[in-house]
Design a protein around this motif. Structure first.
Motif, PDB file in Angstrom:
ATOM      1  N   SER A 176       0.823  -1.211   0.000  1.00 29.14           N
ATOM      2  CA  SER A 176       0.000   0.000   0.000  1.00 29.14           C
ATOM      3  C   SER A 176       0.855   1.258   0.000  1.00 29.14           C
ATOM      4  O   SER A 176       1.973   1.271   0.519  1.00 29.14           O
ATOM      5  CB  SER A 176      -0.907   0.015   1.242  1.00 29.14           C
ATOM      6  N   LYS A 177       0.268   2.311  -0.589  1.00 29.19           N
ATOM      7  CA  LYS A 177       0.853   3.645  -0.498  1.00 29.19           C
ATOM      8  C   LYS A 177       0.430   4.256   0.840  1.00 29.19           C
ATOM      9  O   LYS A 177       0.851   5.336   1.207  1.00 29.19           O
ATOM     10  CB  LYS A 177       0.272   4.478  -1.656  1.00 29.19           C
ATOM     11  N   TYR A 178      -0.480   3.568   1.532  1.00 26.85           N
ATOM     12  CA  TYR A 178      -1.076   4.072   2.777  1.00 26.85           C
ATOM     13  C   TYR A 178      -0.844   3.069   3.903  1.00 26.85           C
ATOM     14  O   TYR A 178      -1.792   2.435   4.389  1.00 26.85           O
ATOM     15  CB  TYR A 178      -2.584   4.304   2.571  1.00 26.85           C
ATOM     16  N   SER A 195       1.522   2.779  -8.476  1.00 27.09           N
ATOM     17  CA  SER A 195       1.265   1.557  -9.264  1.00 27.09           C
ATOM     18  C   SER A 195       1.147   0.342  -8.343  1.00 27.09           C
ATOM     19  O   SER A 195       1.731  -0.720  -8.604  1.00 27.09           O
ATOM     20  CB  SER A 195       2.377   1.327 -10.293  1.00 27.09           C
ATOM     21  N   VAL A 196       0.398   0.527  -7.278  1.00 25.05           N
ATOM     22  CA  VAL A 196       0.309  -0.471  -6.207  1.00 25.05           C
ATOM     23  C   VAL A 196      -0.306  -1.776  -6.707  1.00 25.05           C
ATOM     24  O   VAL A 196      -0.017  -2.863  -6.176  1.00 25.05           O
ATOM     25  CB  VAL A 196      -0.515   0.125  -5.034  1.00 25.05           C
ATOM     26  N   GLU A 197      -1.128  -1.661  -7.767  1.00 21.29           N
ATOM     27  CA  GLU A 197      -1.790  -2.855  -8.323  1.00 21.29           C
ATOM     28  C   GLU A 197      -0.773  -3.909  -8.764  1.00 21.29           C
ATOM     29  O   GLU A 197      -1.107  -5.083  -8.901  1.00 21.29           O
ATOM     30  CB  GLU A 197      -2.693  -2.462  -9.509  1.00 21.29           C
ATOM     31  N   LEU A 198       0.472  -3.473  -9.020  1.00 22.80           N
ATOM     32  CA  LEU A 198       1.511  -4.427  -9.400  1.00 22.80           C
ATOM     33  C   LEU A 198       1.752  -5.465  -8.312  1.00 22.80           C
ATOM     34  O   LEU A 198       2.126  -6.601  -8.606  1.00 22.80           O
ATOM     35  CB  LEU A 198       2.836  -3.683  -9.659  1.00 22.80           C
ATOM     36  N   VAL A 235      -3.963  -2.362  -0.371  1.00 28.42           N
ATOM     37  CA  VAL A 235      -4.955  -1.406   0.150  1.00 28.42           C
ATOM     38  C   VAL A 235      -4.740  -0.154  -0.680  1.00 28.42           C
ATOM     39  O   VAL A 235      -3.651   0.435  -0.657  1.00 28.42           O
ATOM     40  CB  VAL A 235      -4.755  -1.134   1.655  1.00 28.42           C
ATOM     41  N   ASP A 236      -5.754   0.232  -1.464  1.00 23.51           N
ATOM     42  CA  ASP A 236      -5.546   1.346  -2.387  1.00 23.51           C
ATOM     43  C   ASP A 236      -6.869   2.052  -2.680  1.00 23.51           C
ATOM     44  O   ASP A 236      -7.948   1.546  -2.341  1.00 23.51           O
ATOM     45  CB  ASP A 236      -4.924   0.821  -3.688  1.00 23.51           C
ATOM     46  N   ILE A 237      -6.728   3.191  -3.345  1.00 27.57           N
ATOM     47  CA  ILE A 237      -7.892   3.982  -3.732  1.00 27.57           C
ATOM     48  C   ILE A 237      -8.547   3.370  -4.968  1.00 27.57           C
ATOM     49  O   ILE A 237      -7.856   3.013  -5.918  1.00 27.57           O
ATOM     50  CB  ILE A 237      -7.448   5.423  -4.048  1.00 27.57           C
ATOM     51  N   VAL A 238      -9.870   3.250  -4.920  1.00 28.58           N
ATOM     52  CA  VAL A 238     -10.618   2.824  -6.101  1.00 28.58           C
ATOM     53  C   VAL A 238     -11.582   3.958  -6.442  1.00 28.58           C
ATOM     54  O   VAL A 238     -12.367   4.392  -5.602  1.00 28.58           O
ATOM     55  CB  VAL A 238     -11.420   1.530  -5.822  1.00 28.58           C
ATOM     56  N   GLU A 239     -11.453   4.440  -7.682  1.00 30.81           N
ATOM     57  CA  GLU A 239     -12.381   5.510  -8.090  1.00 30.81           C
ATOM     58  C   GLU A 239     -13.363   4.931  -9.104  1.00 30.81           C
ATOM     59  O   GLU A 239     -14.482   4.566  -8.761  1.00 30.81           O
ATOM     60  CB  GLU A 239     -11.591   6.693  -8.646  1.00 30.81           C
ATOM     61  N   THR A 240     -12.941   4.787 -10.356  1.00 31.85           N
ATOM     62  CA  THR A 240     -13.841   4.200 -11.365  1.00 31.85           C
ATOM     63  C   THR A 240     -13.768   2.670 -11.354  1.00 31.85           C
ATOM     64  O   THR A 240     -14.667   2.009 -11.854  1.00 31.85           O
ATOM     65  CB  THR A 240     -13.435   4.675 -12.772  1.00 31.85           C
ATOM     66  N   GLY A 241     -12.687   2.132 -10.821  1.00 32.36           N
ATOM     67  CA  GLY A 241     -12.489   0.670 -10.819  1.00 32.36           C
ATOM     68  C   GLY A 241     -11.799   0.167 -12.080  1.00 32.36           C
ATOM     69  O   GLY A 241     -11.528  -1.024 -12.196  1.00 32.36           O
ATOM     70  N   SER A 242     -11.468   1.082 -13.002  1.00 30.05           N
ATOM     71  CA  SER A 242     -10.926   0.587 -14.274  1.00 30.05           C
ATOM     72  C   SER A 242      -9.499   0.043 -14.130  1.00 30.05           C
ATOM     73  O   SER A 242      -9.132  -0.907 -14.817  1.00 30.05           O
ATOM     74  CB  SER A 242     -11.038   1.633 -15.380  1.00 30.05           C
ATOM     75  N   THR A 243      -8.685   0.621 -13.237  1.00 28.38           N
ATOM     76  CA  THR A 243      -7.320   0.078 -13.056  1.00 28.38           C
ATOM     77  C   THR A 243      -7.402  -1.376 -12.581  1.00 28.38           C
ATOM     78  O   THR A 243      -6.662  -2.237 -13.055  1.00 28.38           O
ATOM     79  CB  THR A 243      -6.517   0.930 -12.039  1.00 28.38           C
ATOM     80  N   LEU A 244      -8.329  -1.633 -11.635  1.00 28.69           N
ATOM     81  CA  LEU A 244      -8.492  -3.007 -11.141  1.00 28.69           C
ATOM     82  C   LEU A 244      -8.941  -3.925 -12.276  1.00 28.69           C
ATOM     83  O   LEU A 244      -8.348  -4.979 -12.509  1.00 28.69           O
ATOM     84  CB  LEU A 244      -9.530  -3.047 -10.009  1.00 28.69           C
TER      85      LEU A 244
HETATM   86  C1  PRP Z   1      -4.846   5.877  -8.166  1.00 28.59           C
HETATM   87  C2  PRP Z   1      -5.000   4.641  -7.296  1.00 28.59           C
HETATM   88  C3  PRP Z   1      -5.386   3.585  -8.295  1.00 28.59           C
HETATM   89  C4  PRP Z   1      -6.195   4.354  -9.312  1.00 28.59           C
HETATM   90  C5  PRP Z   1      -7.654   4.148  -9.059  1.00 28.59           C
HETATM   91  O1  PRP Z   1      -3.588   5.851  -8.729  1.00 28.59           O
HETATM   92  O2  PRP Z   1      -3.805   4.358  -6.594  1.00 28.59           O
HETATM   93  O3  PRP Z   1      -4.237   3.034  -8.889  1.00 28.59           O
HETATM   94  O4  PRP Z   1      -5.873   5.745  -9.148  1.00 28.59           O
HETATM   95  O5  PRP Z   1      -8.444   4.806 -10.008  1.00 28.59           O
HETATM   96  P1  PRP Z   1      -9.546   4.034 -10.858  1.00 28.59           P
HETATM   97  O6  PRP Z   1     -10.369   3.192  -9.917  1.00 28.59           O
HETATM   98  O7  PRP Z   1     -10.376   5.137 -11.479  1.00 28.59           O
HETATM   99  O8  PRP Z   1      -8.848   3.208 -11.898  1.00 28.59           O
HETATM  100  P2  PRP Z   1      -2.922   7.139  -9.379  1.00 28.59           P
HETATM  101  O9  PRP Z   1      -3.511   7.386 -10.724  1.00 28.59           O
HETATM  102  O10 PRP Z   1      -3.003   8.263  -8.414  1.00 28.59           O
HETATM  103  O11 PRP Z   1      -1.425   6.707  -9.596  1.00 28.59           O
HETATM  104  P3  PRP Z   1      -0.424   5.839  -8.714  1.00 28.59           P
HETATM  105  O12 PRP Z   1      -0.674   4.409  -9.089  1.00 28.59           O
HETATM  106  O13 PRP Z   1       0.931   6.276  -9.138  1.00 28.59           O
HETATM  107  O14 PRP Z   1      -0.699   6.081  -7.266  1.00 28.59           O
END
Ligand code: PRP
Length: 227
Positions: free
Chosen positions: A122-124, A148-151, A162-171
């Motif tokens: 996590s970044k947090y 790029s915590v998803e890595l 443990v990370d931020i989810v906004e739209t969910g598209s990165t996941l």
């Molecule tokens: C943030 C977060 C997720 C992503 C979530 O990363 O850490 O990776 O946005 O957004 P989504 O649900 O809309 O896909 P950020 O773009 O800040 O870059 P980072 O990975 O370098 O923290």
């Protein structure tokens, strides 16, 4: 009310600062020069209201506010929780809404059920530690990453993140799922405790003005949606 002293704002640069400044503009508090994309200036002044604004890196905003270098700050709730500084949180600005979640491959869901000692990237790290140790009572190893915590689970560094989810598209694009929600997030206004004592009236007036503006905006949005 003492109008001799400037009230200083630290804003988390990027979308949160832009939306905060838009809100101020709608209240008749403009800071034109700050919106100039090419400017390298760091501090902007509104002489009429005796306000100063500066843009800082998000995680530094609570630091400026705790030490009194800024009276007021605007940062995401993620940053406010992670930094855990001695500041008052006075207002939920409602924008920048997203969620802090435990995410990973679907199969990792089981690891969250049986108190296994798993690796969490996590970044947090403070938010992650608080969630696993104090809320779930699960002992885990926390690995701090800077982006790029998803890595983490994709390359075998960690079981979950443990990370931020906004739209969910990165996941989605990386084959990961939300496994548990830690908390909701949005932009928060924070205040230095001493400034709160010394400038209570001015700060309360500003917070009240912002709160009214935000509730009118919310009512208009609801009406548009036909709620
Ligand atoms: C943030 C977060 C997720 C992503 C979530 O990363 O850490 O990776 O946005 O957004 P989504 O649900 O809309 O896909 P950020 O773009 O800040 O870059 P980072 O990975 O370098 O923290």
């Amino acid at each position: 009310m003492s109008m001799n002293r400037y009230l200083t704002f630290a804003l988390a640069k990027g979308r949160l600062a832009n939306q905060t400044l838009e809100l101020f503009e709608e209240m008749g508090i403009a800071c034109e020069e700050m919106r100039d994309k090419n400017t390298r200036k760091l501090i902007f002044v509104n002489e009429e209201w005796k306000l100063k604004f500066f843009l800082a890196k998000g995680p530094d905003v609570p630091t400026y506010v705790e030490y009194g270098a800024a009276d007021i700050g605007v940062a995401g709730r993620d940053t406010v929780l992670e930094e855990n500084r001695n500041v008052y949180e006075v207002l939920d600005l409602g924008f920048g809404k997203c969620r802090m979640c435990v995410c990973g491959p679907e199969a990792a869901g089981d690891l969250l059920l049986h108190h296994e000692r798993i690796r969490v990237a996590s970044k947090y790290p403070n938010i992650a530690r608080d969630y696993f140790y104090n809320k779930k009572h699960q002992t885990v190893d926390i690995i701090k990453l800077n982006g790029s915590v998803e890595l983490g689970p994709l390359v075998g560094l960690s079981d979950v993140i443990v990370d931020i989810v906004e739209t969910g598209s990165t996941l989605r694009e990386n084959g990961l799922d939300v496994l548990e929600e830690v908390c909701g997030l949005s932009a928060r206004m924070i205040v230095n405790p001493v400034a709160m004592q010394m400038e209570r009236e001015r700060i309360q007036e500003l917070v009240l003005g912002l709160r009214e503006k935000l509730s009118r905006q919310a009512a208009r949005a609801e009406a548009r949606r036909g709620v």
